[in-house]
Design a protein around this motif. Structure first.
Motif, PDB file in Angstrom:
ATOM      1  N   ASP A  10      -0.952  -0.504   3.855  1.00  0.00           N
ATOM      2  CA  ASP A  10      -1.804  -0.588   2.471  1.00  0.00           C
ATOM      3  C   ASP A  10      -0.784  -0.599   1.389  1.00  0.00           C
ATOM      4  OD1 ASP A  10      -3.741  -0.604   0.684  1.00  0.00           O
ATOM      5  OD2 ASP A  10      -3.809   1.844   0.357  1.00  0.00           O
ATOM      6  N   LEU A  11      -0.632  -1.936   0.773  1.00  0.00           N
ATOM      7  CA  LEU A  11       0.487  -2.005  -0.073  1.00  0.00           C
ATOM      8  C   LEU A  11      -0.274  -2.310  -1.358  1.00  0.00           C
ATOM      9  CD1 LEU A  11       3.528  -2.487  -0.084  1.00  0.00           C
ATOM     10  CD2 LEU A  11       3.085  -4.956  -0.128  1.00  0.00           C
ATOM     11  N   GLY A  12      -0.394  -1.218  -2.292  1.00  0.00           N
ATOM     12  CA  GLY A  12      -1.159  -1.371  -3.604  1.00  0.00           C
ATOM     13  C   GLY A  12      -0.562  -0.728  -4.705  1.00  0.00           C
ATOM     14  N   GLY A  13      -1.362  -0.744  -5.584  1.00  0.00           N
ATOM     15  CA  GLY A  13      -1.000  -0.329  -6.951  1.00  0.00           C
ATOM     16  C   GLY A  13      -0.739   1.185  -7.064  1.00  0.00           C
ATOM     17  N   SER A  14      -1.488   2.084  -6.488  1.00  0.00           N
ATOM     18  CA  SER A  14      -1.366   3.573  -6.507  1.00  0.00           C
ATOM     19  C   SER A  14      -0.659   4.106  -5.266  1.00  0.00           C
ATOM     20  CB  SER A  14      -2.886   3.959  -6.320  1.00  0.00           C
ATOM     21  OG  SER A  14      -3.333   3.531  -4.906  1.00  0.00           O
ATOM     22  N   GLY A  15      -0.063   3.128  -4.497  1.00  0.00           N
ATOM     23  CA  GLY A  15       0.870   3.763  -3.471  1.00  0.00           C
ATOM     24  C   GLY A  15       1.018   2.859  -2.237  1.00  0.00           C
ATOM     25  N   THR A  16       2.166   2.927  -1.384  1.00  0.00           N
ATOM     26  CA  THR A  16       2.247   2.270  -0.186  1.00  0.00           C
ATOM     27  C   THR A  16       2.166   3.165   0.974  1.00  0.00           C
ATOM     28  OG1 THR A  16       3.737   0.920  -1.424  1.00  0.00           O
ATOM     29  CG2 THR A  16       4.091   0.633   0.894  1.00  0.00           C
ATOM     30  N   ARG A  17       1.222   2.750   1.920  1.00  0.00           N
ATOM     31  CA  ARG A  17       1.281   3.573   3.092  1.00  0.00           C
ATOM     32  C   ARG A  17       1.229   2.668   4.549  1.00  0.00           C
ATOM     33  NH1 ARG A  17      -1.398   5.584  -1.161  1.00  0.00           N
ATOM     34  NH2 ARG A  17      -2.588   3.477  -1.168  1.00  0.00           N
ATOM     35  N   LEU A  18       1.895   3.171   5.452  1.00  0.00           N
ATOM     36  CA  LEU A  18       2.114   2.271   6.657  1.00  0.00           C
ATOM     37  C   LEU A  18       1.606   3.366   7.989  1.00  0.00           C
ATOM     38  CD1 LEU A  18       4.784  -0.076   8.007  1.00  0.00           C
ATOM     39  CD2 LEU A  18       4.201   2.135   9.300  1.00  0.00           C
ATOM     40  N   VAL A  19       1.001   3.005   8.911  1.00  0.00           N
ATOM     41  CA  VAL A  19       0.782   3.783  10.086  1.00  0.00           C
ATOM     42  C   VAL A  19       0.974   2.789  11.243  1.00  0.00           C
ATOM     43  CG1 VAL A  19      -0.948   5.345   8.807  1.00  0.00           C
ATOM     44  CG2 VAL A  19      -1.712   3.547  10.102  1.00  0.00           C
ATOM     45  N   ALA A  20       1.560   3.301  12.263  1.00  0.00           N
ATOM     46  CA  ALA A  20       1.996   2.760  13.680  1.00  0.00           C
ATOM     47  C   ALA A  20       1.144   3.591  14.456  1.00  0.00           C
ATOM     48  CB  ALA A  20       3.338   2.438  13.784  1.00  0.00           C
ATOM     49  N   GLU A  21       0.294   3.051  15.718  1.00  0.00           N
ATOM     50  CA  GLU A  21      -0.473   3.894  16.639  1.00  0.00           C
ATOM     51  C   GLU A  21      -0.058   3.103  18.027  1.00  0.00           C
ATOM     52  OE1 GLU A  21      -4.419   4.065  15.236  1.00  0.00           O
ATOM     53  OE2 GLU A  21      -3.860   5.411  13.687  1.00  0.00           O
ATOM     54  N   GLY A  22      -0.502   3.460  18.884  1.00  0.00           N
ATOM     55  CA  GLY A  22      -0.529   3.064  20.272  1.00  0.00           C
ATOM     56  C   GLY A  22      -1.681   2.092  20.382  1.00  0.00           C
ATOM     57  N   ALA A  23      -1.316   0.921  20.843  1.00  0.00           N
ATOM     58  CA  ALA A  23      -2.567  -0.282  20.847  1.00  0.00           C
ATOM     59  C   ALA A  23      -3.699   0.171  21.770  1.00  0.00           C
ATOM     60  CB  ALA A  23      -1.935  -1.594  21.135  1.00  0.00           C
ATOM     61  N   ALA A  24      -3.329   1.060  22.673  1.00  0.00           N
ATOM     62  CA  ALA A  24      -4.095   1.191  23.966  1.00  0.00           C
ATOM     63  C   ALA A  24      -5.041   2.588  23.481  1.00  0.00           C
ATOM     64  CB  ALA A  24      -3.551   1.258  25.260  1.00  0.00           C
ATOM     65  N   ASP A  25      -4.280   3.724  22.971  1.00  0.00           N
ATOM     66  CA  ASP A  25      -4.947   4.755  22.898  1.00  0.00           C
ATOM     67  C   ASP A  25      -4.988   5.427  21.508  1.00  0.00           C
ATOM     68  OD1 ASP A  25      -2.212   5.254  22.271  1.00  0.00           O
ATOM     69  OD2 ASP A  25      -1.946   6.677  24.078  1.00  0.00           O
ATOM     70  N   GLY A  26      -4.603   4.564  20.312  1.00  0.00           N
ATOM     71  CA  GLY A  26      -4.848   5.300  19.093  1.00  0.00           C
ATOM     72  C   GLY A  26      -4.038   6.179  18.670  1.00  0.00           C
ATOM     73  N   ARG A  27      -2.690   6.542  19.736  1.00  0.00           N
ATOM     74  CA  ARG A  27      -1.843   7.625  19.459  1.00  0.00           C
ATOM     75  C   ARG A  27      -1.002   7.213  18.165  1.00  0.00           C
ATOM     76  NH1 ARG A  27       3.313   7.924  21.106  1.00  0.00           N
ATOM     77  NH2 ARG A  27       2.721   6.115  22.496  1.00  0.00           N
ATOM     78  N   PRO A  28      -0.996   8.350  17.184  1.00  0.00           N
ATOM     79  CA  PRO A  28      -0.050   8.274  16.411  1.00  0.00           C
ATOM     80  C   PRO A  28       1.446   8.214  16.685  1.00  0.00           C
ATOM     81  CG  PRO A  28      -1.731   9.835  15.580  1.00  0.00           C
ATOM     82  CD  PRO A  28      -1.797   9.529  17.089  1.00  0.00           C
ATOM     83  N   VAL A  29       2.090   7.095  15.960  1.00  0.00           N
ATOM     84  CA  VAL A  29       3.575   7.092  16.370  1.00  0.00           C
ATOM     85  C   VAL A  29       4.503   7.210  15.350  1.00  0.00           C
ATOM     86  CG1 VAL A  29       5.118   5.427  17.377  1.00  0.00           C
ATOM     87  CG2 VAL A  29       3.072   5.647  18.323  1.00  0.00           C
ATOM     88  N   ALA A  30       3.941   6.728  14.243  1.00  0.00           N
ATOM     89  CA  ALA A  30       5.015   6.672  12.758  1.00  0.00           C
ATOM     90  C   ALA A  30       4.144   6.465  11.862  1.00  0.00           C
ATOM     91  CB  ALA A  30       6.286   5.859  12.934  1.00  0.00           C
ATOM     92  N   SER A  31       4.456   6.979  10.453  1.00  0.00           N
ATOM     93  CA  SER A  31       3.916   6.751   9.104  1.00  0.00           C
ATOM     94  C   SER A  31       4.869   6.778   8.302  1.00  0.00           C
ATOM     95  CB  SER A  31       2.905   7.777   9.113  1.00  0.00           C
ATOM     96  OG  SER A  31       3.633   9.138   8.655  1.00  0.00           O
TER      97      SER A  31
END
Length: 318
Positions: A10-31
């Protein structure tokens, strides 16, 4: 072998956020999080592409020696549909920066819509510093209403409320009207009225500066200040008009209200917006707990990785 990932941004005017998750299980990997995209660089093809590349570099730093395949990356970008000249070029830079198998560059209106309604047709109003509505059937109908910036539109937004509040405060301080709670709040935040133009006009982030006064307007309204209450009544009417314009002709009356502005006490803004909409659309369906734009980017990244349809409709996504 390391499991593949999906990346949502989410690259926006109020802040920038990135999340990386496992494609198979949705496991959070990085933010990754950072300051607003427009704080210093504004919106341009180079600025957006450079911002995405910077995010990719920070993600790689978090992954250390693990270099999993990124099977889908989706970026929701504020200003994409009106200010980015060559979104395909930026999309290709996005894919290259993340070495992604597939990439989608979307307006933040699209990611907000998907996050709020879960990939279902309807209309979503995003009201924060700015205000924009998107009505779509996620196929052929894509109807944008407002979102034209604080000089041409964004009626009822945080920047609009803040600007109307400062105008009312100035009237009270220079003798055109009786001083009010708004006048006192504005002096407390910005100092003497003569200094306000210098604090507002030269700023490249002027909408944010104006929007910062919106909570003061809300506080004055809660205290009973009639001028502040009138500003919020007019804001609610503008926002209801904006969302009404996104409904109909293939877009069902299924809606969501999103954005920081609706963090105000419901009686000040959310309730009057919904009352106006229900009067116009008796069968209105309201998503009570809409997700965020970043949630929409995650959902789209998963669809992309799974080979399911995602919107690629200019100028909203590519």
């Amino acid at each position: 072998m390391t499991d593949p990932l999906v990346v949502a941004i989410d690259l926006g005017g109020s802040g920038t956020r990135l999340v990386a998750e496992g494609a198979a299980d949705g496991r959070p990997v990085a933010s990754v999080s950072g300051p607003p995209r427009a704080a210093s660089t504004g919106v341009s093809d180079d600025a957006v592409a450079d911002g995405l590349t910077h995010l990719a570099t920070r993600l790689v730093e978090q992954l250390d020696q693990r270099r999993p395949e990124i099977v889908g990356v989706v970026a929701g970008v504020a200003g994409l549909s009106s200010l980015v000249k060559d979104p395909v070029w930026v999309r290709d830079r996005l894919a290259s920066a993340f070495a992604a198998r597939d990439a989608l560059l979307a307006s933040d209106m699209v990611t907000a819509h998907v996050g709020a309604l879960g990939y279902a047709p309807g209309a979503v109003l995003a009201a924060g510093t700015g205000a924009v509505a998107l009505g779509t059937d996620l196929d052929r109908v894509w109807r944008r209403v407002d979102g034209w910036g604080h000089l041409l539109g964004d009626l009822g937004s945080g920047a609009w409320i803040g600007m109307e509040g400062l105008r009312a405060a100035a009237r009270g301080l220079d003798g055109r009207a009786a001083p009010s709670a708004l006048s006192r709040a504005a002096e407390a935040r910005f100092g003497p009225v003569a200094t306000w133009p210098g604090q507002v006009y030269p700023r490249t982030d002027r909408p944010r500066v104006l929007g910062e006064f919106a909570p003061d307007v809300a506080a004055a309204a809660e205290e009973g200040d009639e001028t502040a209450r009138d500003i919020l009544r007019r804001a609610a009417a503008h926002l209801a008009d904006t969302l009404t314009g996104a409904i109909g002709d293939g877009v069902p009356p299924r809606i969501a209200l999103t954005g920081g502005l609706f963090g105000m006490p419901p009686a000040l803004l959310r309730d009057p917006v919904l009352a106006a909409l229900r009067a116009r659309h008796p069968g209105l369906e309201v998503a009570e707990r809409p997700g965020r734009p970043l949630d929409g980017a995650v959902l789209l990244a998963r669809r992309l990785a799974a080979g399911r349809p995602v919107p690629r409709v200019a100028p909203f996504a590519c």
